[in-house]
Design a protein around this motif. Structure first.
Motif, PDB file in Angstrom:
ATOM      1  N   ARG A   1       0.782  -1.184  -0.064  1.00  0.00           N
ATOM      2  CA  ARG A   1      -0.034   0.056   0.097  1.00  0.00           C
ATOM      3  C   ARG A   1       1.019   1.248  -0.158  1.00  0.00           C
ATOM      4  O   ARG A   1       0.528   2.307  -0.784  1.00  0.00           O
ATOM      5  CB  ARG A   1      -0.991  -0.212   1.322  1.00  0.00           C
ATOM      6  CG  ARG A   1      -1.879   1.064   1.342  1.00  0.00           C
ATOM      7  CD  ARG A   1      -2.831   0.957   2.601  1.00  0.00           C
ATOM      8  NE  ARG A   1      -3.509   2.357   2.414  1.00  0.00           N
ATOM      9  CZ  ARG A   1      -4.922   2.130   1.748  1.00  0.00           C
ATOM     10  NH1 ARG A   1      -5.321   1.291   1.406  1.00  0.00           N
ATOM     11  NH2 ARG A   1      -5.840   3.496   1.792  1.00  0.00           N
ATOM     12  N   GLU A   2       1.882   1.412   0.878  1.00  0.00           N
ATOM     13  CA  GLU A   2       2.781   2.350   0.887  1.00  0.00           C
ATOM     14  C   GLU A   2       3.485   2.498  -0.514  1.00  0.00           C
ATOM     15  O   GLU A   2       3.821   3.712  -1.117  1.00  0.00           O
ATOM     16  CB  GLU A   2       3.898   2.156   1.804  1.00  0.00           C
ATOM     17  CG  GLU A   2       4.976   3.394   2.143  1.00  0.00           C
ATOM     18  CD  GLU A   2       5.916   3.071   3.100  1.00  0.00           C
ATOM     19  OE1 GLU A   2       7.150   3.361   3.132  1.00  0.00           O
ATOM     20  OE2 GLU A   2       5.582   2.369   4.114  1.00  0.00           O
ATOM     21  N   TRP A   3       3.981   1.433  -1.056  1.00  0.00           N
ATOM     22  CA  TRP A   3       4.303   1.496  -2.789  1.00  0.00           C
ATOM     23  C   TRP A   3       3.339   2.194  -3.535  1.00  0.00           C
ATOM     24  O   TRP A   3       3.725   2.969  -4.311  1.00  0.00           O
ATOM     25  CB  TRP A   3       4.936   0.149  -2.987  1.00  0.00           C
ATOM     26  CG  TRP A   3       5.609   0.149  -4.181  1.00  0.00           C
ATOM     27  CD1 TRP A   3       6.777   0.399  -4.757  1.00  0.00           C
ATOM     28  CD2 TRP A   3       4.788  -0.540  -5.434  1.00  0.00           C
ATOM     29  NE1 TRP A   3       6.896   0.179  -5.866  1.00  0.00           N
ATOM     30  CE2 TRP A   3       5.880  -0.209  -6.499  1.00  0.00           C
ATOM     31  CE3 TRP A   3       3.914  -1.180  -5.799  1.00  0.00           C
ATOM     32  CZ2 TRP A   3       5.260  -1.042  -7.800  1.00  0.00           C
ATOM     33  CZ3 TRP A   3       3.487  -1.528  -7.203  1.00  0.00           C
ATOM     34  CH2 TRP A   3       4.527  -1.572  -7.951  1.00  0.00           C
ATOM     35  N   LEU A   4       2.191   1.789  -3.481  1.00  0.00           N
ATOM     36  CA  LEU A   4       1.252   2.235  -4.225  1.00  0.00           C
ATOM     37  C   LEU A   4       1.027   3.785  -4.056  1.00  0.00           C
ATOM     38  O   LEU A   4       0.699   4.647  -5.130  1.00  0.00           O
ATOM     39  CB  LEU A   4      -0.077   1.425  -4.204  1.00  0.00           C
ATOM     40  CG  LEU A   4      -0.296   0.260  -4.635  1.00  0.00           C
ATOM     41  CD1 LEU A   4      -1.638  -0.420  -4.434  1.00  0.00           C
ATOM     42  CD2 LEU A   4      -0.228   0.248  -6.091  1.00  0.00           C
ATOM     43  N   THR A   5       1.001   4.448  -2.956  1.00  0.00           N
ATOM     44  CA  THR A   5       0.908   5.422  -2.569  1.00  0.00           C
ATOM     45  C   THR A   5       2.201   6.484  -2.869  1.00  0.00           C
ATOM     46  O   THR A   5       1.806   7.464  -3.824  1.00  0.00           O
ATOM     47  CB  THR A   5       1.019   5.556  -1.069  1.00  0.00           C
ATOM     48  OG1 THR A   5      -0.296   4.921  -0.445  1.00  0.00           O
ATOM     49  CG2 THR A   5       0.832   7.173  -0.479  1.00  0.00           C
ATOM     50  N   LEU A   6       3.325   5.892  -3.135  1.00  0.00           N
ATOM     51  CA  LEU A   6       4.524   6.502  -3.867  1.00  0.00           C
ATOM     52  C   LEU A   6       4.119   6.667  -5.255  1.00  0.00           C
ATOM     53  O   LEU A   6       4.490   7.738  -5.585  1.00  0.00           O
ATOM     54  CB  LEU A   6       5.730   5.606  -3.591  1.00  0.00           C
ATOM     55  CG  LEU A   6       6.531   5.840  -2.232  1.00  0.00           C
ATOM     56  CD1 LEU A   6       7.523   4.883  -1.998  1.00  0.00           C
ATOM     57  CD2 LEU A   6       6.851   7.307  -1.872  1.00  0.00           C
TER      58      LEU A   6
ATOM     59  N   GLN B   1      14.021  11.824  -5.758  1.00  0.00           N
ATOM     60  CA  GLN B   1      14.256  11.192  -4.475  1.00  0.00           C
ATOM     61  C   GLN B   1      13.494   9.841  -4.404  1.00  0.00           C
ATOM     62  O   GLN B   1      13.882   8.609  -3.742  1.00  0.00           O
ATOM     63  CB  GLN B   1      13.880  12.073  -3.279  1.00  0.00           C
ATOM     64  CG  GLN B   1      14.608  13.213  -2.964  1.00  0.00           C
ATOM     65  CD  GLN B   1      14.527  14.414  -4.011  1.00  0.00           C
ATOM     66  OE1 GLN B   1      13.422  14.612  -4.638  1.00  0.00           O
ATOM     67  NE2 GLN B   1      15.719  15.002  -4.290  1.00  0.00           N
ATOM     68  N   SER B   2      12.234   9.779  -5.028  1.00  0.00           N
ATOM     69  CA  SER B   2      11.430   8.749  -4.861  1.00  0.00           C
ATOM     70  C   SER B   2      11.774   7.827  -5.762  1.00  0.00           C
ATOM     71  O   SER B   2      11.511   6.236  -5.461  1.00  0.00           O
ATOM     72  CB  SER B   2      10.084   9.149  -4.812  1.00  0.00           C
ATOM     73  OG  SER B   2       9.509   9.446  -6.235  1.00  0.00           O
TER      74      SER B   2
ATOM     75  N   TRP C   1      -0.270   3.330 -12.094  1.00  0.00           N
ATOM     76  CA  TRP C   1      -0.760   4.141 -11.170  1.00  0.00           C
ATOM     77  C   TRP C   1       0.011   5.550 -11.139  1.00  0.00           C
ATOM     78  O   TRP C   1      -0.441   6.586 -10.513  1.00  0.00           O
ATOM     79  CB  TRP C   1      -0.246   3.349  -9.649  1.00  0.00           C
ATOM     80  CG  TRP C   1      -1.375   2.347  -9.456  1.00  0.00           C
ATOM     81  CD1 TRP C   1      -1.016   1.059  -9.580  1.00  0.00           C
ATOM     82  CD2 TRP C   1      -2.679   2.279  -9.225  1.00  0.00           C
ATOM     83  NE1 TRP C   1      -2.152   0.222  -9.242  1.00  0.00           N
ATOM     84  CE2 TRP C   1      -3.337   1.304  -9.191  1.00  0.00           C
ATOM     85  CE3 TRP C   1      -3.402   3.573  -8.897  1.00  0.00           C
ATOM     86  CZ2 TRP C   1      -4.339   0.744  -8.845  1.00  0.00           C
ATOM     87  CZ3 TRP C   1      -4.783   2.978  -8.590  1.00  0.00           C
ATOM     88  CH2 TRP C   1      -5.435   1.987  -8.558  1.00  0.00           C
ATOM     89  N   THR C   2       1.306   5.542 -11.800  1.00  0.00           N
ATOM     90  CA  THR C   2       1.738   7.037 -11.903  1.00  0.00           C
ATOM     91  C   THR C   2       1.042   7.743 -12.844  1.00  0.00           C
ATOM     92  O   THR C   2       1.077   8.996 -12.812  1.00  0.00           O
ATOM     93  CB  THR C   2       3.310   6.899 -12.199  1.00  0.00           C
ATOM     94  OG1 THR C   2       3.449   6.242 -13.372  1.00  0.00           O
ATOM     95  CG2 THR C   2       4.321   6.263 -11.256  1.00  0.00           C
TER      96      THR C   2
END
Length: 174
Positions: free
Chosen positions: A35-40, A48-49, A170-171
């Motif tokens: 989920r954190e990866w999808l948020t990124l 940075q990301s 997702w991006t």
């Protein structure tokens, strides 16, 4: 055991069944990291990301394989002594493969649910902006990767395909 002539005239249907939650100590952390990866991805890549996004994708892939292997191996050790004694090596391999496919399928179903929850939460945070197309494309990508695994395509490569496709999906959904 059905005769081949009968089997050839049959239709196979997969009926989804509600499965128990995955019982592995690392799985909840895996889902949180996913989920954190999808948020990124939704926030959009920047200098940075980008390294974190790529490293996280490969880390998720590796950890998925570890969880799948540990769950499957544990179940196989439980099931193996209960198999009939007359089975030959080919039948035993088929039974073992079935155990591994079952757990892998359950984990993939959990990923699909987690992705859908992520999309719903995005819509709650931004009413009227449900990334339905992104969710549909991500689900199709996961199903395509699962289909490749069913054809004995390499697990790591199938998951890598899903994660790389998800990055594009997702991006672009932001």
């Amino acid at each position: 055991d059905l005769l081949d002539t009968i089997r050839s005239r049959c239709l196979n249907f997969r009926v989804p069944a509600s499965l128990e939650a995955v019982a592995h100590p690392d799985w909840a952390k895996w889902l949180a990291d996913y989920r954190e990866w999808l948020t990124l991805l939704i926030k959009g890549p920047n200098k940075q990301s980008i390294p974190h996004i790529l490293a996280a994708a490969y880390g998720l892939n590796l950890r998925f394989q570890q969880v799948s292997d540990e769950l499957s191996a544990g179940e196989w050790e439980r099931v193996k002594p209960t198999l009939p004694e007359h089975l030959n090596d080919k039948d035993i391999d088929a039974a073992k493969t079935g155990v591994y496919k079952t757990f892998r399928g359950q984990l993939l179903a959990e990923i699909e649910k987690a992705t859908a929850r992520f999309a719903r939460d995005l819509e709650k945070a931004n009413p009227g902006r449900l990334p339905a197309t992104a969710l549909q494309r991500a689900t199709e990508s996961l199903e395509k990767s699962a289909g490749l695994m069913e054809l004995n395509f390499n697990l790591a490569a199938s998951l890598e395909r899903f994660f790389l496709t998800s990055m594009r999906i997702w991006t672009a959904a932001r």
